[in-house]
Write an enzyme that holds these catalytic residues in place. Structure first.
Site, short mmCIF file in Angstrom:
data_model
loop_
_atom_site.label_atom_id
_atom_site.label_comp_id
_atom_site.label_asym_id
_atom_site.label_seq_id
_atom_site.Cartn_x
_atom_site.Cartn_y
_atom_site.Cartn_z
N ARG A 24 -6.65 36.56 14.22
CA ARG A 24 -5.23 36.90 14.20
C ARG A 24 -4.88 37.93 15.28
O ARG A 24 -3.96 38.73 15.10
CB ARG A 24 -4.78 37.42 12.83
N ARG A 80 9.11 36.50 18.45
CA ARG A 80 9.42 35.80 17.20
C ARG A 80 10.88 36.02 16.80
O ARG A 80 11.52 35.11 16.28
CB ARG A 80 8.49 36.26 16.09
N ASP A 94 -1.41 27.34 12.93
CA ASP A 94 -1.61 27.59 11.50
C ASP A 94 -2.48 26.48 10.92
O ASP A 94 -2.42 25.34 11.37
CB ASP A 94 -0.26 27.63 10.77
N TYR A 107 -4.02 24.26 -0.76
CA TYR A 107 -2.59 24.34 -0.44
C TYR A 107 -1.89 23.01 -0.73
O TYR A 107 -0.75 22.99 -1.23
CB TYR A 107 -2.39 24.73 1.02
N ARG A 155 1.48 39.94 14.39
CA ARG A 155 2.53 40.90 14.06
C ARG A 155 2.24 42.36 14.42
O ARG A 155 3.14 43.19 14.40
CB ARG A 155 2.85 40.81 12.56
#
Length: 343
Positions: free
Chosen positions: A29, A42, A79, A153, A33
């Site tokens: 990652r 973003r 993702d 998921y 962010r």
């Protein structure tokens, strides 16, 4: 001990089992962010999924940490749920809550899904864009979620703390669950082959929820599916480095390392480096495994952790990384300090 070499692509050579003159480093990652340039982009592009499917923007995000820090590896910005999206489930992200998939496969048949291969094509366009811009020292890595984690998921429609719904389903509906796993394997192989054709040089299989399983289920739903993906990829690309990352596997890492055929093993932060070095194959490249919270804390906690990991793995091929993804509140100066310590 492997021969020490000097190569412009330290990470790629390490993944191939060579002991390089310095320890290559990248962070899971690393494009995300904690970077102000990511947050700015973003905000312009809107939601996370919109960013993933905008090839130019996703390429820019992939390259942002390379430009800022000079990591030895660039990991594709995407993702793990692109696979179920391409298999026909609807995918969206709820603010503050994470991803959602519909219909949930506890309530709908796998056969009811209509494939949407255009979602794969969007990611391949990102790969091509990054590959055309990346320098000749940085290894470009693609990735996919491993079948067990993706299946959790697809069945539940979202993440969960213990994956209980999927675990129960796998016990009660063995045949149907095996069909789902096989379908995910097929699509994952297709997806990763497409990434390789578009320009990635290595891939990582993320099994984020592997730690939830009993030994028997781990063998059946983690080791066997990953082994099949690796077998199929290697049949076409024998030299493709493939990193297996079964988070939470613990002592089951031994079987995973010996049975999947993975080129390298990622270690999460709960694994004792000394145990890993002593119990996993001596020439097998290992990746990890700094606690992301030690990186946030910085100072002595960071320095001691980094030095311990480097010392334990100094005689084997080793890629420095976190034990899981970098957290959004990680101070940039701590990442800079980490790189200074490793280098």
């Amino acid at each position: 001990m492997s021969d020490v070499i000097d190569s412009p692509k330290l990470l790629l050579e390490t993944l191939r089992g060579k002991k390089t003159d310095q320890t290559p480093v990248w962070l899971m990652r690393q494009a995300g962010r904690y970077l102000p340039e990511y947050r700015e982009l973003r905000a312009k592009k809107g939601g996370f999924l919109e960013l993933c499917y905008d090839a130019d923007a996703a390429a820019e995000v992939t390259l942002q940490p390379i430009k800022r820090f000079g990591f030895h590896g660039a990991i594709l910005f995407s993702d793990i749920l692109i696979v179920p999206h391409a298999m026909g489930q609807n995918l969206w992200f709820e603010a503050g809550e994470g991803p959602r998939l519909a219909p949930r496969l506890t309530e709908a048949a796998l056969s009811s899904l209509e494939a949407a291969p255009e979602h794969f094509e969007a990611i391949y366009n990102t790969v091509k864009s990054v590959a055309s811009q990346l320098d000749d020292k940085t290894t470009f890595m693609g990735f996919a979620g491993s079948p067990w984690t993706v299946a959790t998921y697809m069945l539940q429609g979202q993440g969960s703390k213990d994956q209980a719904i999927t675990r129960r389903y796998a016990y009660k509906n063995d045949t149907a669950f095996a069909e789902l796993i096989d379908a995910i394997i097929e699509n994952t192989v297709q997806y990763l082959l497409g990434q390789v054709a578009a320009g990635v040089e290595a891939v990582q299989l993320f099994d984020s929820w592997a730690g939830a399983l009993s030994p028997a289920q781990f063998e059946k739903w983690v080791i066997a599916p990953n082994a099949e993906i690796i077998r199929q990829l290697k049949a076409i690309h024998p030299d493709l480095p493939i990193i297996g990352f079964p988070k939470g596997a613990g002592a089951k890492l031994i079987a995973y390392a010996n049975e999947t055929g993975a080129s390298a093993i990622g270690l999460d932060e709960t694994v004792d480096p000394v145990w890993a070095h002593e119990n996993l194959p001596a020439e097998l490249p290992l990746q990890g495994n700094l606690d992301p919270l030690a990186l946030i804390t910085g100072g002595q906690a960071l320095e001691q952790s980094v030095r311990h990991i480097l010392q334990v793995f100094e005689d084997r091929p080793h890629i420095f990384n976190l034990g899981h993804g970098i957290l959004p509140d990680t101070p940039i100066e701590h990442v800079e300090k980490l790189l200074t310590l490793v280098r």
